[in-house]
Design an enzyme around this catalytic site. Structure first.
Site, PDB file in Angstrom:
ATOM      1  N   SER A  91      -7.936   3.023  -0.209  1.00  0.00           N
ATOM      2  CA  SER A  91      -9.184   2.312  -0.678  1.00  0.00           C
ATOM      3  C   SER A  91      -9.534   3.591  -1.816  1.00  0.00           C
ATOM      4  O   SER A  91      -9.724   4.815  -1.650  1.00  0.00           O
ATOM      5  CB  SER A  91     -10.235   2.209   0.288  1.00  0.00           C
ATOM      6  OG  SER A  91     -11.412   1.721  -0.295  1.00  0.00           O
ATOM      7  N   HIS A 110     -12.484  -2.780   6.598  1.00  0.00           N
ATOM      8  CA  HIS A 110     -13.398  -2.048   5.335  1.00  0.00           C
ATOM      9  C   HIS A 110     -13.716  -2.887   4.224  1.00  0.00           C
ATOM     10  O   HIS A 110     -14.784  -2.868   3.907  1.00  0.00           O
ATOM     11  CB  HIS A 110     -12.445  -0.835   4.968  1.00  0.00           C
ATOM     12  CG  HIS A 110     -12.772  -0.308   3.540  1.00  0.00           C
ATOM     13  ND1 HIS A 110     -12.708  -0.831   2.346  1.00  0.00           N
ATOM     14  CD2 HIS A 110     -13.528   1.029   3.292  1.00  0.00           C
ATOM     15  CE1 HIS A 110     -13.191  -0.151   1.508  1.00  0.00           C
ATOM     16  NE2 HIS A 110     -13.799   0.849   1.951  1.00  0.00           N
TER      17      HIS A 110
END
Ligand code: NBP
Length: 472
Positions: free
Chosen positions: A132, A189
């Site tokens: 990410s 997430h």
């Protein structure tokens, strides 16, 4: 002669930046791409950045594999889905026992689990890795969530830790469990990211339509909030986005952007998996629904014509309440996301380390924030699985839920949509209510389907004798 420490296939945005990051950390990296011209383009950039000496470009895939030292770690950063399976099949005959494929795209975690099981039968390790931080993160330090066989994680660990973001010197990279654990955590997430973004958008809606603030005034508030408890990447960039001016017109850019939000699927996956696991994740579900409603612009225009435009400038709410409401909504949303991970961990035997997950999200990733530092510290102390029951957060929620309540009430009366913040409040109120209303639901279920119910004063399943007619 094998000279590279690691290999990488797929030199689009993410792969190129990850490869440059690896080279910059001093590791020799072999690179390959299906379309060979992209390798040449990449080498031009690597040279510009003085990193070409660390890169072994190989247009021939066999030569590429041979150039990587054993046991091999081969990163694949190609489009998620079918291309990943095709790439695995292409690589399989060339790999040897103990080698590993490190798949770093946005894969569905069940695909990663399937690939892990399949490659295990071939003696090849499959690490499904969530990365990410977008393009910038890939180049300068992403958050890295690793799932798969532990041995092959250990082989790649020094490189993955070196390229990851750091928080107080600690790498934002961790091994989280077998199989699809890494991609599962990345999915959640992203679900949490959807929730954060939607709640920020809802608060911006009150500022714009309820308080009549200009984008610049709203930007100033977000800049201020970024100095306090809400300090985070998303609050920071909100300040920047609201302050931007469109050069041709001189108008605030945000006022010209069409209000239709895109989505690529990870938010939907997190909402689906939460439902499948029987764990409520109303904030994530609300955020996904809000993006879907946003994309139905024509329908919204038609509905506004029928029901009338909302009256602007009439919200009776303070900025202090908005700030605390956002914090309360965020705590609920994270509590839900972490509860989904705890349940998935139990179901899949992953043993997901929740405190570590909060830790590796403190830098590099899109939801990085001060809040996650506080959260990882609270989880590390132990005491409760649900964040709403973790002592430090109980104190914050006792106070902040009142602001959330005032904001949601004002929004309801002022007709400002708050799909996510109101869902967070409803979850909080349901979660903290010892005596709910499902007794009535159970009665109805028994009435029409003889599904049975428990009675509070005796053991065993019971059925009701329901009156078929009601007299006066
Ligand atoms: P893309 O998702 O756009 O994929 C392009 C790459 O896939 C190119 O190298 C292309 O090779 C290769 N490829 C394709 Br398409 N089909 C292939 C096949 N059948 N065999 C071999 N290679 C194939 O790249 P990206 O935007 O860099 O993203 C990579 C992964 O990272 C994706 O899973 C994405 O979801 C994820 N991700 C992206 C971001 C982001 O900000 N972009 C952030 C986080 C995660 P070619 O050059 O020959 O066409």
């Amino acid at each position: 002669m094998a000279s590279a420490d690691i290999g990488l296939i797929g030199l689009a945005v993410m792969g190129s930046n990850l490869a440059l990051n690896i080279a910059e950390k001093g590791y020799a990296i072999a690179v390959h791409n299906r379309t060979a011209s992209k390798i040449d383009d990449f080498m031009v950039v690597a040279k510009e950045q003085g990193l070409d000496g660390k890169v072994v470009p190989e247009a021939d895939i066999k030569a590429f594999i041979q150039s990587v030292k054993r046991p091999r770690s081969i990163i694949i950063m190609v489009k998620a889905g079918k291309p990943v399976d095709e790439m695995i099949e292409q690589l399989l005959p060339m790999l040897e026992q103990g080698d590993a494929i490190l798949e770093c795209g946005n894969s569905l975690y069940t695909d990663s689990q399937r690939r892990y099981d399949y490659l295990k039968t071939k003696g090849i390790g499959y690490l499904g890795i969530g990365v990410s931080g977008g393009e910038e993160g890939a180049r300068h330090g992403p958050a890295i969530m690793v799932g798969g066989p532990e041995q092959q994680w250990k082989n790649a660990q020094p490189i993955l830790e070196a390229i990851s973001a750091k928080f107080n010197g600690e790498p934002c990279c961790a091994y989280l469990g077998e199989g699809g654990a890494g991609h599962f955590v990345k999915t959640i997430h992203n679900g949490i990211e959807y929730g954060d973004m939607q709640m920020i958008a809802e608060v911006y809606g009150v500022m714009r339509d309820g308080l009549g603030m200009s984008p610049k005034q709203a930007s100033d508030v977000f800049v201020e909030w970024n100095k306090g408890a809400l300090n985070s990447y998303l609050i920071e960039i909100t300040g920047h986005v609201l302050a931007a001016v469109e050069p041709k017109t001189g108008k605030p850019l945000v006022d010209l952007i069409v209000d239709k939000a895109g989505q690529k699927g990870t938010g939907v996956w997190s909402a689906i998996v939460a439902q499948q696991l029987g764990v409520p994740a109303t904030a994530i579900e609300g955020a996904v629904a809000a993006r879907s409603i946003s994309s139905r612009k024509d329908e919204r225009i038609a509905a506004e014509a029928v029901y009338g435009k909302i009256a602007t400038g009439k919200a009776s709410v303070s900025l202090a309440d908005l700030e605390k409401a956002l914090l309360a909504g965020k705590i609920v949303s994270y509590a839900q996301g972490f509860a989904v991970m705890a349940k998935a961990s139990e179901e899949n035997g992953w043993n997901l380390p929740l405190a570590t997950i909060a830790k590796i999200w403190r830098a590099g990733c899109i939801i990085r924030s001060r809040f996650l530092d506080q959260m990882s510290a609270a989880y590390a102390k132990g005491g409760a699985d649900n964040l709403l029951m973790v002592p430090d957060f109980v104190e914050i929620m006792k106070d902040a839920n009142q602001s959330l309540r005032r904001v949601v009430s004002a929004a309801a009366l002022g007709e400002f949509p708050m799909i996510c913040l109101s869902a967070s409040l409803a979850y909080f109120d349901s979660y903290r209510q010892a005596r709910g209303t499902a007794n009535l639901t159970q009665g109805q279920r028994d009435f029409f389907g003889a599904h049975g119910f428990e009675l509070s004063d005796r053991p065993g399943e019971q059925h009701g004798t329901w009156p078929s007619t009601l007299g006066k």
